[in-house]
Design a protein around this motif. Sequence first.
Motif, short mmCIF file in Angstrom:
data_model
loop_
_atom_site.label_atom_id
_atom_site.label_comp_id
_atom_site.label_asym_id
_atom_site.label_seq_id
_atom_site.Cartn_x
_atom_site.Cartn_y
_atom_site.Cartn_z
N SER A 9 -92.21 68.14 -21.28
CA SER A 9 -91.66 66.79 -21.16
C SER A 9 -90.19 66.76 -21.57
O SER A 9 -89.35 66.17 -20.88
CB SER A 9 -92.47 65.83 -22.03
N ASN A 10 -89.86 67.42 -22.68
CA ASN A 10 -88.46 67.47 -23.13
C ASN A 10 -87.58 68.22 -22.13
O ASN A 10 -86.45 67.81 -21.86
CB ASN A 10 -88.36 68.12 -24.51
N ALA A 11 -88.09 69.31 -21.59
CA ALA A 11 -87.33 70.08 -20.62
C ALA A 11 -87.08 69.26 -19.36
O ALA A 11 -85.97 69.27 -18.82
CB ALA A 11 -88.07 71.37 -20.27
N GLU A 12 -88.08 68.54 -18.90
CA GLU A 12 -87.89 67.68 -17.72
C GLU A 12 -86.83 66.62 -17.98
O GLU A 12 -85.98 66.36 -17.14
CB GLU A 12 -89.21 67.01 -17.32
N THR A 13 -86.88 66.00 -19.14
CA THR A 13 -85.90 64.97 -19.49
C THR A 13 -84.50 65.55 -19.47
O THR A 13 -83.58 64.95 -18.91
CB THR A 13 -86.20 64.39 -20.89
N GLN A 14 -84.33 66.72 -20.08
CA GLN A 14 -83.00 67.32 -20.17
C GLN A 14 -82.51 67.87 -18.83
O GLN A 14 -81.36 67.66 -18.46
CB GLN A 14 -82.99 68.44 -21.21
N LEU A 15 -83.37 68.58 -18.12
CA LEU A 15 -82.93 69.25 -16.90
C LEU A 15 -82.91 68.34 -15.68
O LEU A 15 -81.93 68.31 -14.93
CB LEU A 15 -83.84 70.46 -16.62
N GLY A 31 -83.43 64.90 -15.78
CA GLY A 31 -82.75 63.66 -16.13
C GLY A 31 -81.24 63.78 -16.10
O GLY A 31 -80.54 62.81 -15.78
N LEU A 32 -80.71 64.94 -16.42
CA LEU A 32 -79.27 65.15 -16.41
C LEU A 32 -78.80 65.79 -15.10
O LEU A 32 -77.64 66.16 -14.97
CB LEU A 32 -78.86 66.04 -17.59
N ASP A 33 -79.72 65.94 -14.15
CA ASP A 33 -79.41 66.50 -12.83
C ASP A 33 -78.77 67.89 -12.93
O ASP A 33 -77.74 68.16 -12.32
CB ASP A 33 -78.52 65.54 -12.04
N ILE A 34 -79.38 68.77 -13.71
CA ILE A 34 -78.89 70.13 -13.86
C ILE A 34 -79.50 70.97 -12.74
O ILE A 34 -80.72 71.03 -12.57
CB ILE A 34 -79.26 70.71 -15.24
N ASP A 35 -78.65 71.60 -11.95
CA ASP A 35 -79.06 72.38 -10.79
C ASP A 35 -79.27 73.85 -11.21
O ASP A 35 -78.34 74.49 -11.70
CB ASP A 35 -77.99 72.28 -9.71
N PRO A 71 -91.91 82.06 -19.52
CA PRO A 71 -92.83 82.04 -18.38
C PRO A 71 -93.47 80.66 -18.15
O PRO A 71 -93.67 80.24 -17.03
CB PRO A 71 -93.89 83.07 -18.74
N LEU A 72 -93.77 79.98 -19.24
CA LEU A 72 -94.38 78.65 -19.15
C LEU A 72 -93.44 77.67 -18.44
O LEU A 72 -93.86 76.97 -17.51
CB LEU A 72 -94.70 78.15 -20.56
N LEU A 73 -92.19 77.63 -18.84
CA LEU A 73 -91.24 76.71 -18.22
C LEU A 73 -90.92 77.12 -16.78
O LEU A 73 -90.84 76.27 -15.89
CB LEU A 73 -89.96 76.63 -19.05
N ALA A 74 -90.75 78.41 -16.56
CA ALA A 74 -90.46 78.88 -15.20
C ALA A 74 -91.60 78.53 -14.24
O ALA A 74 -91.37 78.11 -13.11
CB ALA A 74 -90.20 80.38 -15.20
N ARG A 75 -92.81 78.68 -14.71
CA ARG A 75 -93.96 78.32 -13.87
C ARG A 75 -93.97 76.83 -13.58
O ARG A 75 -94.21 76.40 -12.45
CB ARG A 75 -95.26 78.74 -14.55
#
Length: 120
Positions: free
Chosen positions: A26-32, A34-38, A54-58
């Motif tokens: 959830s935090n990663a989604e908000t940061q990445l 939400g801030l439109d990081i490509d 691996p968890l986030l990459a998946r």
Amino acid sequence: MSETKYLRFTTYSREAFESSTDELISNAETQLIGLDIDFDSMVGIGMSGLLVLPLLARHFDVPFLALRKPGESSHMRSAIAHGSIGRKWILVDDFVETGDTVNLAQKLVAQATREFKTDY
């Protein structure tokens, strides 16, 4: 007397891990997002980054590259990097203070990819 099936080193339970995992994503989604990081791939270095890489990459459906810090022991001593990387990668780490890990990751990615241009 029953035989012990697991040796516990912490009191960290599976339920706590699953809760933490949901919060991490959830935090990663908000940061990445939400801030439109490509980005098209993720890079991790050291124990803390490699645990969740691996968890986030998946979750984000991107490849990942695991880097070994110089001097770290491994069964694969010849390679500093394992995995795949795209052209626009982000570093997964737990804490950024001085920028040393970011600089090291950039250097190791450059060494590993020599003729493949990437952006951090």
